[in-house]
Design a protein around this motif. Structure first.
Motif, PDB file in Angstrom:
ATOM      1  N   SER A   1      74.463   7.000  42.394  1.00 44.68           N
ATOM      2  CA  SER A   1      75.396   7.781  41.593  1.00 44.68           C
ATOM      3  C   SER A   1      76.835   7.490  42.035  1.00 44.68           C
ATOM      4  O   SER A   1      77.110   6.457  42.642  1.00 44.68           O
ATOM      5  CB  SER A   1      75.090   9.271  41.770  1.00 44.68           C
ATOM      6  OG  SER A   1      75.454   9.701  43.083  1.00 44.68           O
TER       7      SER A   1
ATOM      8  N   ASN B   1      72.711  11.724  42.354  1.00 43.45           N
ATOM      9  CA  ASN B   1      71.332  11.423  41.992  1.00 43.45           C
ATOM     10  C   ASN B   1      70.539  12.689  42.268  1.00 43.45           C
ATOM     11  O   ASN B   1      70.322  13.063  43.427  1.00 43.45           O
ATOM     12  CB  ASN B   1      70.806  10.254  42.819  1.00 43.45           C
ATOM     13  CG  ASN B   1      69.383   9.866  42.452  1.00 43.45           C
ATOM     14  OD1 ASN B   1      68.544  10.715  42.192  1.00 43.45           O
ATOM     15  ND2 ASN B   1      69.105   8.570  42.420  1.00 43.45           N
TER      16      ASN B   1
ATOM     17  N   ASN C   1      80.438   1.546  36.337  1.00 43.88           N
ATOM     18  CA  ASN C   1      80.145   0.489  37.295  1.00 43.88           C
ATOM     19  C   ASN C   1      81.028  -0.744  37.153  1.00 43.88           C
ATOM     20  O   ASN C   1      81.270  -1.449  38.138  1.00 43.88           O
ATOM     21  CB  ASN C   1      78.670   0.102  37.177  1.00 43.88           C
ATOM     22  CG  ASN C   1      78.190  -0.705  38.350  1.00 43.88           C
ATOM     23  OD1 ASN C   1      77.868  -1.871  38.211  1.00 43.88           O
ATOM     24  ND2 ASN C   1      78.156  -0.082  39.516  1.00 43.88           N
TER      25      ASN C   1
ATOM     26  N   LYS D   1      70.797   0.341  43.231  1.00 47.74           N
ATOM     27  CA  LYS D   1      70.004   0.769  42.081  1.00 47.74           C
ATOM     28  C   LYS D   1      69.808   2.284  42.143  1.00 47.74           C
ATOM     29  O   LYS D   1      69.460   2.829  43.185  1.00 47.74           O
ATOM     30  CB  LYS D   1      68.656   0.057  42.056  1.00 47.74           C
ATOM     31  CG  LYS D   1      67.837   0.332  40.804  1.00 47.74           C
ATOM     32  CD  LYS D   1      66.532  -0.443  40.837  1.00 47.74           C
ATOM     33  CE  LYS D   1      65.754  -0.260  39.535  1.00 47.74           C
ATOM     34  NZ  LYS D   1      65.488   1.133  39.209  1.00 47.74           N
ATOM     35  N   ASP D   2      70.057   2.949  41.030  1.00 49.01           N
ATOM     36  CA  ASP D   2      69.931   4.400  40.888  1.00 49.01           C
ATOM     37  C   ASP D   2      70.973   5.165  41.698  1.00 49.01           C
ATOM     38  O   ASP D   2      70.867   6.388  41.863  1.00 49.01           O
ATOM     39  CB  ASP D   2      68.526   4.893  41.287  1.00 49.01           C
ATOM     40  CG  ASP D   2      67.432   4.303  40.406  1.00 49.01           C
ATOM     41  OD1 ASP D   2      67.696   4.113  39.202  1.00 49.01           O
ATOM     42  OD2 ASP D   2      66.333   4.026  40.925  1.00 49.01           O
TER      43      ASP D   2
ATOM     44  N   ASP E   1      74.660   1.889  40.370  1.00 48.31           N
ATOM     45  CA  ASP E   1      74.538   1.432  38.979  1.00 48.31           C
ATOM     46  C   ASP E   1      74.341   2.587  38.000  1.00 48.31           C
ATOM     47  O   ASP E   1      74.314   2.379  36.782  1.00 48.31           O
ATOM     48  CB  ASP E   1      73.413   0.401  38.841  1.00 48.31           C
ATOM     49  CG  ASP E   1      72.016   0.991  38.983  1.00 48.31           C
ATOM     50  OD1 ASP E   1      71.886   2.188  39.317  1.00 48.31           O
ATOM     51  OD2 ASP E   1      71.035   0.237  38.769  1.00 48.31           O
ATOM     52  N   SER E   2      74.211   3.819  38.517  1.00 49.08           N
ATOM     53  CA  SER E   2      74.082   4.995  37.646  1.00 49.08           C
ATOM     54  C   SER E   2      75.243   5.963  37.856  1.00 49.08           C
ATOM     55  O   SER E   2      75.094   7.170  37.653  1.00 49.08           O
ATOM     56  CB  SER E   2      72.749   5.707  37.923  1.00 49.08           C
ATOM     57  OG  SER E   2      71.655   4.870  37.632  1.00 49.08           O
ATOM     58  N   ASP E   3      76.378   5.431  38.259  1.00 43.02           N
ATOM     59  CA  ASP E   3      77.574   6.255  38.468  1.00 43.02           C
ATOM     60  C   ASP E   3      78.090   6.738  37.112  1.00 43.02           C
ATOM     61  O   ASP E   3      78.561   5.947  36.299  1.00 43.02           O
ATOM     62  CB  ASP E   3      78.641   5.433  39.185  1.00 43.02           C
ATOM     63  CG  ASP E   3      79.846   6.264  39.614  1.00 43.02           C
ATOM     64  OD1 ASP E   3      80.033   7.372  39.091  1.00 43.02           O
ATOM     65  OD2 ASP E   3      80.603   5.790  40.486  1.00 43.02           O
ATOM     66  N   LYS E   4      78.020   8.058  36.878  1.00 42.72           N
ATOM     67  CA  LYS E   4      78.502   8.625  35.615  1.00 42.72           C
ATOM     68  C   LYS E   4      79.997   8.914  35.657  1.00 42.72           C
ATOM     69  O   LYS E   4      80.637   9.024  34.611  1.00 42.72           O
ATOM     70  CB  LYS E   4      77.746   9.924  35.313  1.00 42.72           C
ATOM     71  CG  LYS E   4      76.247   9.760  35.126  1.00 42.72           C
ATOM     72  CD  LYS E   4      75.584  11.116  34.923  1.00 42.72           C
ATOM     73  CE  LYS E   4      74.072  10.996  34.828  1.00 42.72           C
ATOM     74  NZ  LYS E   4      73.409  12.323  34.694  1.00 42.72           N
TER      75      LYS E   4
END
Length: 294
Positions: free
Chosen positions: A272, A190, A250, A269-270, A243-246
Motif C-alpha cells: 500500500s 493493506n 505507482n 506486490k500488494d 503496487d497497490s498504493d491508492k
C-alpha cells in the motif's frame, strides 16, 4: 529501540528541534553510517517502528527527529516557518552537532520531499537515501489518482476557518471514530496486514499536531519545485513503492527512478502507501542489502 538518548538542537531562529539517538555522541566513530528517519505528512515515528527495531537489533546507529511545529519540537505557533528549506536546515544542524557525516536517510511520503530537498541543498552531507511512496508532483493533482484533493481542499479550509471549533473537535477526536479509522485503513494500508490498532495510534498522534499543519504542508508539497533538480542529485538511492498504493499512484515511483541517475527501484506486490508497515521483513531486507552495497 533498546537505548534512547533524547536531546534538543536550537535553530538560528530559536526553534527547538527534538531528536533522539540510540547512541551517545562519544560512541559515534569517525565516518560511521547513521540511519535517519524522515516521516510523512502528519505522520510520526510509528511509521518506521519495524525498521527502527530491525536496524537497532543489527547494531546500526539511528537518529530520529521531529520537524519544527511537530510533536516535541517547538514552532507550533509559527507554522509558516515549517518549510522544506527550514526543515532540512534544522536537520543539517542536528547532524553537525552530532558530527554525523554519513547519514542514510529513509523518507516516507512527504519525508521523500524532505530527503530530496536535503540532497539538493547539501549534496556532500548525505551518504545514501531510501525513498518510500513519495511524489515529486503536486499531491493535490495525483493523490488517489485524481484531483479530488485539489477540489476538496479549499472547501475543507473554508470549513476550518468558518467553523473552527467544530473542525478542531473533529481533528482532535476522529481517532475515536471506528468509521473514520476504517476509511483511513482502507485508503492507505493493506487491510490484510495492518490492524485497526495501528491506525488508531496514528490518528491519535495526528490530533497532537496543530490543526492547520495539514493544509500548510500540503501547500508546501504543491509548491515544492524539486523535479527540475532530480538529474543533479547523485546520491545512491533506493526507491520503494507498493503496487497497490491508492494514495500515491505507482507511476510516481517510476518517474523518480527515471530522473534520479543513481537509483534502484523496488516495488512490493500488494504493498500500500505504507509498504514498510505492510511487509516489514521484505522491506527491511531490501534496505539492508542496499545499505551494505558498496
Amino acid at each position: 529501540m533498546k537505548n534512547e538518548f533524547p536531546d534538543y538542537y536550537y535553530a538560528q531562529d530559536g526553534t527547538r528541534i527534538f531528536y533522539l539517538t540510540n547512541f551517545k555522541r562519544e560512541e559515534l566513530a569517525l565516518d560511521e553510517e547513521v540511519i535517519v528517519f524522515n516521516y510523512g505528512l502528519v505522520c510520526n515515528r510509528s511509521h518506521f517502528t519495524p525498521q527502527e527495531k530491525y536496524f537497532d537489533d543489527l547494531g546500526y546507529k539511528i537518529l530520529i527527529h521531529d520537524y519544527r511545529a511537530h510533536y516535541s519540537s517547538s514552532g507550533q505557533d509559527q507554522i509558516e516557518s515549517c518549510t522544506f528549506k527550514n526543515i532540512t536546515s534544522d536537520l543539517k544542524g542536528v547532524l553537525d552537532i552530532l558530527t554525523i557525516t554519513k547519514p542514510i536517510m529513509i523518507g516516507h511520503s512527504m519525508g521523500v520531499n524532505v530527503t530530496l530537498e536535503f540532497a539538493k541543498n547539501y549534496p556532500n552531507a548525505i551518504y545514501k537515501s531510501i525513498l518510500i511512496s513519495g511524489t515529486v508532483l503536486p499531491p493535490q493533482d495525483i493523490m488517489f489518482d485524481s484531483n479530488v484533493v485539489d477540489v476538496a481542499s479549499p472547501f475543507l479550509q473554508k470549513f476550518a476557518k468558518t467553523r473552527p471549533r467544530i473542525f478542531e473537535f473533529i481533528w482532535k477526536n476522529s481517532y475515536k471514530n471506528p468509521i473514520a479509522r476504517k476509511i483511513v485503513l482502507d485508503g492507505g494500508f493493506n487491510t490484510k496486514k495492518v490492524e485497526d490498532s495501528f491506525v488508531q495510534v496514528y490518528m491519535k498522534k495526528i490530533s497532537e499536531l496543530p490543526k492547520d499543519i495539514f493544509f500548510h504542508l500540503l501547500e508546501q508539497m504543491k509548491e515544492h519545485d524539486i523535479i527540475s533538480s532530480l538529474e543533479n542529485i547523485l546520491t545512491p538511492t533506493l526507491i520503494i513503492g507498493g503496487d497497490s498504493d491508492k494514495v500515491i499512484p505507482n507511476y510516481l515511483q517510476r518517474i523518480l527512478h527515471q530522473y534520479l541517475p543513481n537509483s534502484k527501484l523496488y516495488i512490493l506486490k500488494d504493498g500500500s502507501h505504507v509498504p514498510q508497515i505492510d511487509f516489514p521483513e521484505l522491506t527491511n531486507s531490501r534496505i539492508e542489502a542496499f545499505i551494505k552495497r558498496a
